[in-house]
Design a protein around this motif. Structure first.
Motif, PDB file in Angstrom:
ATOM      1  N   LEU A  58       2.616 -18.874  -7.418  1.00  0.00           N
ATOM      2  CA  LEU A  58       3.461 -19.977  -7.878  1.00  0.00           C
ATOM      3  C   LEU A  58       3.768 -20.877  -6.696  1.00  0.00           C
ATOM      4  O   LEU A  58       4.331 -20.440  -5.693  1.00  0.00           O
ATOM      5  N   LYS A  59       3.400 -22.163  -6.828  1.00  0.00           N
ATOM      6  CA  LYS A  59       3.602 -23.112  -5.737  1.00  0.00           C
ATOM      7  C   LYS A  59       4.617 -24.164  -6.152  1.00  0.00           C
ATOM      8  O   LYS A  59       4.565 -24.687  -7.273  1.00  0.00           O
ATOM      9  N   ILE A  60       5.532 -24.480  -5.227  1.00  0.00           N
ATOM     10  CA  ILE A  60       6.655 -25.370  -5.530  1.00  0.00           C
ATOM     11  C   ILE A  60       6.758 -26.439  -4.447  1.00  0.00           C
ATOM     12  O   ILE A  60       6.778 -26.124  -3.250  1.00  0.00           O
ATOM     13  N   ASP A  61       6.825 -27.691  -4.889  1.00  0.00           N
ATOM     14  CA  ASP A  61       7.068 -28.815  -3.984  1.00  0.00           C
ATOM     15  C   ASP A  61       8.407 -29.440  -4.374  1.00  0.00           C
ATOM     16  O   ASP A  61       8.467 -30.318  -5.238  1.00  0.00           O
ATOM     17  N   PRO A  62       9.531 -28.988  -3.771  1.00  0.00           N
ATOM     18  CA  PRO A  62      10.854 -29.461  -4.205  1.00  0.00           C
ATOM     19  C   PRO A  62      11.133 -30.878  -3.740  1.00  0.00           C
ATOM     20  O   PRO A  62      10.761 -31.277  -2.634  1.00  0.00           O
ATOM     21  N   GLY A  63      11.792 -31.647  -4.613  1.00  0.00           N
ATOM     22  CA  GLY A  63      12.198 -33.002  -4.275  1.00  0.00           C
ATOM     23  C   GLY A  63      13.581 -33.280  -4.822  1.00  0.00           C
ATOM     24  O   GLY A  63      14.144 -32.482  -5.573  1.00  0.00           O
ATOM     25  N   ALA A  64      14.151 -34.419  -4.458  1.00  0.00           N
ATOM     26  CA  ALA A  64      15.492 -34.772  -4.909  1.00  0.00           C
ATOM     27  C   ALA A  64      15.495 -35.160  -6.382  1.00  0.00           C
ATOM     28  O   ALA A  64      16.402 -34.791  -7.131  1.00  0.00           O
ATOM     29  N   LYS A  65      14.484 -35.894  -6.819  1.00  0.00           N
ATOM     30  CA  LYS A  65      14.420 -36.349  -8.206  1.00  0.00           C
ATOM     31  C   LYS A  65      13.399 -35.562  -9.014  1.00  0.00           C
ATOM     32  O   LYS A  65      13.594 -35.321 -10.204  1.00  0.00           O
ATOM     33  N   HIS A  66      12.264 -35.199  -8.403  1.00  0.00           N
ATOM     34  CA  HIS A  66      11.211 -34.464  -9.097  1.00  0.00           C
ATOM     35  C   HIS A  66      10.761 -33.283  -8.251  1.00  0.00           C
ATOM     36  O   HIS A  66      10.701 -33.385  -7.022  1.00  0.00           O
ATOM     37  N   THR A  67      10.426 -32.195  -8.926  1.00  0.00           N
ATOM     38  CA  THR A  67       9.855 -31.023  -8.272  1.00  0.00           C
ATOM     39  C   THR A  67       8.517 -30.705  -8.925  1.00  0.00           C
ATOM     40  O   THR A  67       8.431 -30.615 -10.149  1.00  0.00           O
ATOM     41  N   GLY A  68       7.493 -30.557  -8.100  1.00  0.00           N
ATOM     42  CA  GLY A  68       6.176 -30.188  -8.608  1.00  0.00           C
ATOM     43  C   GLY A  68       6.020 -28.683  -8.669  1.00  0.00           C
ATOM     44  O   GLY A  68       6.474 -27.965  -7.767  1.00  0.00           O
ATOM     45  N   ILE A  69       5.390 -28.204  -9.743  1.00  0.00           N
ATOM     46  CA  ILE A  69       5.172 -26.767  -9.935  1.00  0.00           C
ATOM     47  C   ILE A  69       3.707 -26.551 -10.318  1.00  0.00           C
ATOM     48  O   ILE A  69       3.153 -27.297 -11.137  1.00  0.00           O
ATOM     49  N   ALA A  70       3.081 -25.547  -9.725  1.00  0.00           N
ATOM     50  CA  ALA A  70       1.686 -25.242 -10.051  1.00  0.00           C
ATOM     51  C   ALA A  70       1.456 -23.739  -9.953  1.00  0.00           C
ATOM     52  O   ALA A  70       2.009 -23.075  -9.062  1.00  0.00           O
ATOM     53  N   LEU A  71       0.643 -23.217 -10.872  1.00  0.00           N
ATOM     54  CA  LEU A  71       0.199 -21.828 -10.819  1.00  0.00           C
ATOM     55  C   LEU A  71      -1.269 -21.836 -10.407  1.00  0.00           C
ATOM     56  O   LEU A  71      -2.108 -22.422 -11.105  1.00  0.00           O
ATOM     57  N   LEU A 266      18.829 -42.396   3.470  1.00  0.00           N
ATOM     58  CA  LEU A 266      17.904 -41.966   2.432  1.00  0.00           C
ATOM     59  C   LEU A 266      18.525 -40.797   1.681  1.00  0.00           C
ATOM     60  O   LEU A 266      18.484 -39.654   2.140  1.00  0.00           O
ATOM     61  N   ALA A 267      19.131 -41.103   0.530  1.00  0.00           N
ATOM     62  CA  ALA A 267      19.862 -40.075  -0.226  1.00  0.00           C
ATOM     63  C   ALA A 267      18.935 -38.951  -0.680  1.00  0.00           C
ATOM     64  O   ALA A 267      19.310 -37.777  -0.680  1.00  0.00           O
ATOM     65  N   ASP A 268      17.704 -39.291  -1.073  1.00  0.00           N
ATOM     66  CA  ASP A 268      16.763 -38.277  -1.533  1.00  0.00           C
ATOM     67  C   ASP A 268      16.441 -37.285  -0.418  1.00  0.00           C
ATOM     68  O   ASP A 268      16.438 -36.066  -0.620  1.00  0.00           O
ATOM     69  N   ALA A 269      16.179 -37.811   0.790  1.00  0.00           N
ATOM     70  CA  ALA A 269      15.855 -36.943   1.921  1.00  0.00           C
ATOM     71  C   ALA A 269      17.038 -36.061   2.275  1.00  0.00           C
ATOM     72  O   ALA A 269      16.875 -34.887   2.590  1.00  0.00           O
ATOM     73  N   ALA A 270      18.247 -36.614   2.221  1.00  0.00           N
ATOM     74  CA  ALA A 270      19.439 -35.829   2.529  1.00  0.00           C
ATOM     75  C   ALA A 270      19.623 -34.690   1.522  1.00  0.00           C
ATOM     76  O   ALA A 270      20.005 -33.580   1.892  1.00  0.00           O
ATOM     77  N   ALA A 271      19.346 -34.967   0.251  1.00  0.00           N
ATOM     78  CA  ALA A 271      19.485 -33.941  -0.787  1.00  0.00           C
ATOM     79  C   ALA A 271      18.503 -32.794  -0.564  1.00  0.00           C
ATOM     80  O   ALA A 271      18.864 -31.614  -0.653  1.00  0.00           O
ATOM     81  N   VAL A 272      17.249 -33.132  -0.271  1.00  0.00           N
ATOM     82  CA  VAL A 272      16.241 -32.097  -0.023  1.00  0.00           C
ATOM     83  C   VAL A 272      16.581 -31.334   1.246  1.00  0.00           C
ATOM     84  O   VAL A 272      16.453 -30.107   1.307  1.00  0.00           O
ATOM     85  N   ASN A 273      17.005 -32.055   2.265  1.00  0.00           N
ATOM     86  CA  ASN A 273      17.342 -31.436   3.545  1.00  0.00           C
ATOM     87  C   ASN A 273      18.473 -30.425   3.397  1.00  0.00           C
ATOM     88  O   ASN A 273      18.488 -29.378   4.043  1.00  0.00           O
ATOM     89  N   THR A 274      19.428 -30.709   2.526  1.00  0.00           N
ATOM     90  CA  THR A 274      20.588 -29.848   2.329  1.00  0.00           C
ATOM     91  C   THR A 274      20.241 -28.587   1.551  1.00  0.00           C
ATOM     92  O   THR A 274      20.799 -27.516   1.812  1.00  0.00           O
ATOM     93  N   THR A 275      19.333 -28.696   0.601  1.00  0.00           N
ATOM     94  CA  THR A 275      19.079 -27.586  -0.325  1.00  0.00           C
ATOM     95  C   THR A 275      17.885 -26.719   0.042  1.00  0.00           C
ATOM     96  O   THR A 275      17.686 -25.671  -0.574  1.00  0.00           O
TER      97      THR A 275
END
Length: 428
Positions: A58-71, A266-275
């Motif tokens: 299971l591969k995950i690319d997390p983002g602030a607005k969208h997260t990609g998921i792939a098996l 960059l609010a999106d980058a800050a959100a990803v950076n925090t989580t």
């Protein structure tokens, strides 16, 4: 090759995903039944204890607005399932702001002399704002679901990192770190996100972009991230060492936009950076081995294989374990986190005053607003077949939102559940 169909056996143990043609064959011969619509999963009516199962990653690319998921099957590089999860973090932030404003207004009207209590609340260690915690919870939910329906043996996560302090103040660390490739890479990636991957001066896209100083260094400009933007080679040479106000004196709107955007974080980058590390700990808690990769490695893997930039393809390219991918025919499931509705006891007008009552009973005739149903109406003015989400009423007359529009006044007697409300919306 087509997207595979997830399969579980009679004991609800995950098996190898199968080709859609094989799935149709099993359904037509009544050897399997539909267990779940999203993600589409079949359950076999006979157990297969000796069936061999290929392990998936299971591969995950997390983002602030969208997260990609792939098996991905590491053995042959086949992508068997893909999804793009849209978060509602910013919607939660706006809802909390609205609630806070309403609460303050109400307390000011009704309990004007109430003592302030903002210092009597302690937050536990590792606490995250609800808008950030929701992103982690969404991913945890889908990791848990996919583990039920697919033989997942490992997880890969992209650890996206923007060093905010370093970019804001390059003097914060030693000279070697400032001028290293990591600092330069982070700055460039940050600017690409902030300026939407286009020239700030002419708006051109899909061309090589250069890092440009808004206030020229020759005239005292600094390397602070707030003084950097992106421009094409033509605009960069044309601007040279000119002051930006002189360069854009004929285009005051663009000048105002650039000066305003340069000061924004960059609010999106800050959100990803925090989580990112909280998500990593949540994934490790599953007990599966977790591989981490950088954004630069993901980009390298994607470009090496000549793949376009999408959320699910980025997810498939996460980590050093990425094989040569087989993606022909894969169509991602688009998932939108919608929540379970509001708990407000009444709705308010634009001034924050109560306007109408909200019933507390959410379930009517076994249905609730947000369920996906199929209605086959056999008599009356609305004869036909309708598929979509419903809005329930205590009278039993429901509204159905279909692809063609809203259909009102469908009796609950004609409705049949396809997928019960689970806090997410889907586009297959």
């Amino acid at each position: 090759m087509m997207s595979k169909i997830l399969v579980i056996d009679q004991d609800k143990r995950p098996l190898n995903p199968i080709h859609p043609a094989r799935a149709r064959q099993l359904l037509s011969h009544k050897k399997a039944a539909i267990f779940r619509r999203f993600p589409f999963t079949l359950i076999l009516k006979e157990s297969h204890p000796d069936a061999t199962v290929s392990e998936l990653r299971l591969k995950i690319d997390p983002g602030a607005k969208h997260t990609g998921i792939a098996l991905v099957n590491d053995a042959n590089g086949e992508v068997v399932f893909a999804a793009e999860l849209k978060h509602r973090g910013f919607a939660i932030r706006d809802a909390l702001t609205s609630r806070r404003q309403l609460r303050r207004s109400r307390r000011n009207r009704k309990t004007r002399y109430r003592q302030p209590r903002f210092l009597n609340r302690t937050r536990p260690k590792g606490w995250l704002a609800p808008s950030l915690q929701s992103r982690i919870d969404n991913i945890k939910t889908w990791v848990k679901r996919l583990r039920k329906f697919a033989p997942i043996s490992a997880i890969s996560q992209e650890l996206v990192r923007f060093d905010m302090q370093l970019m804001r103040n390059p003097e914060v660390c030693g000279k070697e770190y400032q001028q290293g490739t990591l600092a330069g890479y982070e700055t460039r990636q940050y600017l690409l996100e902030k300026w939407s991957r286009q020239c700030a001066y002419c708006g051109i896209k899909d061309v090589p972009l250069q890092i440009e100083h808004i206030h020229p260094r020759a005239k005292g400009g600094t390397n602070s991230i707030t003084n950097l933007t992106l421009s094409c080679e033509k605009c960069n040479l044309k601007k040279g060492t000119k002051n930006i106000k002189d360069f854009l004196k004929k285009d005051p709107k663009r000048l105002e936009k650039i000066l305003k955007q340069s000061k924004q974080t960059l609010a999106d980058a800050a959100a990803v950076n925090t989580t990112r590390f909280a998500l990593l700990e949540a994934l490790k808690a599953t007990g599966l081995p977790v591989e981490t990769g950088s954004g630069g490695l993901t980009k390298f893997n994607r470009q090496q294989q000549g793949l376009e930039k999408t959320h699910w393809l980025d997810a498939a390219c996460v980590g050093i374990s990425t094989p040569k991918l087989i993606i022909k025919g894969v169509k991602p499931l688009l998932i939108t986190a919608s929540g379970y509705g509001s708990r407000q006891s009444c709705r308010t007008d634009k001034f924050g005053f109560p306007s109408r009552y909200v019933p507390r009973n959410k379930l009517h005739f076994g249905f609730q607003t947000g369920d996906i149903v199929k209605a086959v109406v056999t008599k009356g003015k609305k004869v036909g077949r309708y598929l979509g989400r419903i809005a329930t009423r205590s009278s039993g007359s429901f509204n159905i939102s279909t692809k063609k529009g809203l259909v009102q006044g469908i009796s609950h007697k004609y409705c049949k559940h396809i997928h019960k409300k689970d806090g997410y919306g889907y586009i297959a």
